[in-house]
Design a protein around this motif. Structure first.
Motif, PDB file in Angstrom:
ATOM      1  N   PRO A  27       0.837  -1.217   0.000  1.00 40.34           N
ATOM      2  CA  PRO A  27       0.000   0.000   0.000  1.00 40.34           C
ATOM      3  C   PRO A  27       0.863   1.255   0.000  1.00 40.34           C
ATOM      4  N   PHE A  28       0.275   2.370  -0.439  1.00 42.50           N
ATOM      5  CA  PHE A  28       1.037   3.603  -0.565  1.00 42.50           C
ATOM      6  C   PHE A  28       0.202   4.793  -0.108  1.00 42.50           C
ATOM      7  N   SER A  29       0.886   5.873   0.204  1.00 45.88           N
ATOM      8  CA  SER A  29       0.218   7.123   0.567  1.00 45.88           C
ATOM      9  C   SER A  29      -0.071   7.913  -0.698  1.00 45.88           C
ATOM     10  N   MET A  30      -1.325   8.325  -0.873  1.00 47.97           N
ATOM     11  CA  MET A  30      -1.677   9.101  -2.061  1.00 47.97           C
ATOM     12  C   MET A  30      -0.912  10.420  -2.102  1.00 47.97           C
ATOM     13  N   LYS A  31      -0.717  11.049  -0.960  1.00 48.26           N
ATOM     14  CA  LYS A  31       0.015  12.319  -0.922  1.00 48.26           C
ATOM     15  C   LYS A  31       1.452  12.126  -1.377  1.00 48.26           C
ATOM     16  N   ILE A  32       2.077  11.032  -0.910  1.00 44.97           N
ATOM     17  CA  ILE A  32       3.462  10.766  -1.318  1.00 44.97           C
ATOM     18  C   ILE A  32       3.525  10.439  -2.804  1.00 44.97           C
ATOM     19  N   LEU A  33       2.559   9.648  -3.292  1.00 46.20           N
ATOM     20  CA  LEU A  33       2.532   9.324  -4.720  1.00 46.20           C
ATOM     21  C   LEU A  33       2.407  10.591  -5.563  1.00 46.20           C
ATOM     22  N   LEU A  34       1.498  11.485  -5.191  1.00 44.83           N
ATOM     23  CA  LEU A  34       1.310  12.729  -5.941  1.00 44.83           C
ATOM     24  C   LEU A  34       2.568  13.587  -5.905  1.00 44.83           C
ATOM     25  N   LYS A  35       3.274  13.583  -4.770  1.00 41.35           N
ATOM     26  CA  LYS A  35       4.520  14.345  -4.674  1.00 41.35           C
ATOM     27  C   LYS A  35       5.578  13.757  -5.599  1.00 41.35           C
ATOM     28  N   LYS A  36       5.671  12.435  -5.638  1.00 41.15           N
ATOM     29  CA  LYS A  36       6.631  11.780  -6.535  1.00 41.15           C
ATOM     30  C   LYS A  36       6.309  12.090  -8.001  1.00 41.15           C
ATOM     31  N   ILE A  37       5.011  12.063  -8.324  1.00 39.21           N
ATOM     32  CA  ILE A  37       4.588  12.389  -9.688  1.00 39.21           C
ATOM     33  C   ILE A  37       4.938  13.829 -10.023  1.00 39.21           C
ATOM     34  N   SER A  38       4.692  14.734  -9.076  1.00 38.69           N
ATOM     35  CA  SER A  38       5.010  16.147  -9.286  1.00 38.69           C
ATOM     36  C   SER A  38       6.492  16.350  -9.558  1.00 38.69           C
ATOM     37  N   ILE A  39       7.342  15.646  -8.810  1.00 40.11           N
ATOM     38  CA  ILE A  39       8.794  15.764  -8.994  1.00 40.11           C
ATOM     39  C   ILE A  39       9.204  15.251 -10.373  1.00 40.11           C
ATOM     40  N   ILE A  40       8.640  14.099 -10.770  1.00 41.01           N
ATOM     41  CA  ILE A  40       8.974  13.534 -12.088  1.00 41.01           C
ATOM     42  C   ILE A  40       8.548  14.478 -13.201  1.00 41.01           C
ATOM     43  N   LEU A  41       7.341  15.034 -13.103  1.00 38.93           N
ATOM     44  CA  LEU A  41       6.837  15.927 -14.152  1.00 38.93           C
ATOM     45  C   LEU A  41       7.608  17.237 -14.189  1.00 38.93           C
ATOM     46  N   SER A  42       8.120  17.691 -13.048  1.00 38.93           N
ATOM     47  CA  SER A  42       8.932  18.915 -13.044  1.00 38.93           C
ATOM     48  C   SER A  42      10.238  18.692 -13.797  1.00 38.93           C
ATOM     49  N   ARG A  43      10.746  17.454 -13.750  1.00 41.78           N
ATOM     50  CA  ARG A  43      11.940  17.120 -14.542  1.00 41.78           C
ATOM     51  C   ARG A  43      11.600  17.164 -16.027  1.00 41.78           C
ATOM     52  N   GLU A  44      10.386  16.701 -16.364  1.00 39.10           N
ATOM     53  CA  GLU A  44       9.963  16.712 -17.766  1.00 39.10           C
ATOM     54  C   GLU A  44       9.887  18.134 -18.301  1.00 39.10           C
ATOM     55  N   VAL A  45       9.440  19.076 -17.466  1.00 34.92           N
ATOM     56  CA  VAL A  45       9.352  20.471 -17.896  1.00 34.92           C
ATOM     57  C   VAL A  45      10.735  20.992 -18.278  1.00 34.92           C
ATOM     58  N   LYS A  46      11.739  20.593 -17.508  1.00 39.94           N
ATOM     59  CA  LYS A  46      13.107  21.047 -17.794  1.00 39.94           C
ATOM     60  C   LYS A  46      13.624  20.485 -19.112  1.00 39.94           C
ATOM     61  N   LYS A  47      13.032  19.346 -19.559  1.00 39.25           N
ATOM     62  CA  LYS A  47      13.463  18.737 -20.813  1.00 39.25           C
ATOM     63  C   LYS A  47      12.850  19.408 -22.030  1.00 39.25           C
ATOM     64  N   THR A  48      11.861  20.288 -21.828  1.00 43.15           N
ATOM     65  CA  THR A  48      11.088  20.779 -22.954  1.00 43.15           C
ATOM     66  C   THR A  48      11.897  21.647 -23.914  1.00 43.15           C
ATOM     67  N   ASN A  49      13.062  22.110 -23.505  1.00 48.26           N
ATOM     68  CA  ASN A  49      13.890  22.904 -24.416  1.00 48.26           C
ATOM     69  C   ASN A  49      14.605  22.035 -25.440  1.00 48.26           C
ATOM     70  N   ILE A  50      14.516  20.725 -25.259  1.00 50.65           N
ATOM     71  CA  ILE A  50      15.120  19.804 -26.227  1.00 50.65           C
ATOM     72  C   ILE A  50      14.101  18.743 -26.614  1.00 50.65           C
TER      73      ILE A  50
END
Length: 200
Positions: A82-105
């Motif tokens: 089982p997992f914490s929804m808040k922690i999962l959403l935070k992990k997703i947010s961190i991953i997607l913020s990395r994706e934003v940094k990739k958008t210049n390439i």
């Protein structure tokens, strides 16, 4: 996920997931390991070979070898149930913020575009394009998967200083661009007849 304003596609089998990956663009795939018609590890390898997207495994399989295997085949994170929804959403947010940094390439292994430098390459070889073609290319990729109508595309280009363009001139420029960046195996821009263009 939808409450966090993310667009979500649901798949319950590998087959459904493959159909989504072929027909849609997205930034993150959240995968289980045990699937009705296969497993998440093989699906991860398949999707990584097609799309440069982030992967998060969400599974009840918590053995060390499974978690390590997930990371080794390209996962950005591995969450066990089982997992914490808040922690999962935070992990997703961190991953997607990395994706934003990739958008210049943009890089799919064949076509590479560095938007900061304004450099376009085909199989690591320089591909000269005009400033107008470059603006069209960036506008389409910034809205990948979405239909840009003729009027929306023309208005946005006009706002960027391209004043002497009409629907015919736009078509000419896009056709020239397609000849430079597309091959029989690599097709990017679709003309939706009577409506506009879409970056597939």
């Amino acid at each position: 996920m939808q409450k966090e304003n993310h667009r979500v596609y649901n798949a319950y089998t590998c087959k459904d997931g493959q159909a989504i990956a072929i027909n849609h663009t997205f930034d993150l795939a959240i995968l289980d390991i045990n699937l009705p018609d296969g497993d998440g590890f093989h699906f991860c390898k398949w999707i990584k070979a097609r799309n440069n997207v982030s992967i998060l495994f969400l599974s009840a399989r918590d053995l060390e070898e499974d978690i390590l295997n997930g990371y080794e085949i390209g996962a950005d994170d591995y969450v066990t149930k089982p997992f914490s929804m808040k922690i999962l959403l935070k992990k997703i947010s961190i991953i997607l913020s990395r994706e934003v940094k990739k958008t210049n390439i943009y890089d799919d292994g064949f076509l590479k575009i560095d938007f900061e430098l304004g450099v376009v390459q085909i199989e690591e070889k320089s591909c000269p394009i005009t400033p107008t073609e470059y603006r069209i290319l960036k506008k389409l990729i910034d809205n990948k998967g979405q239909l840009l109508t003729y009027s929306v595309l023309l208005d946005s280009l006009w706002e960027e200083g391209i004043e002497f363009m009409d629907k015919h001139t736009l078509a000419v420029n896009i056709n020239r661009l397609r000849k430079k960046i597309e091959t029989d195996k690599h097709s990017y821009i679709s003309n939706i007849y009577g409506m506009g263009y879409i970056w597939k």
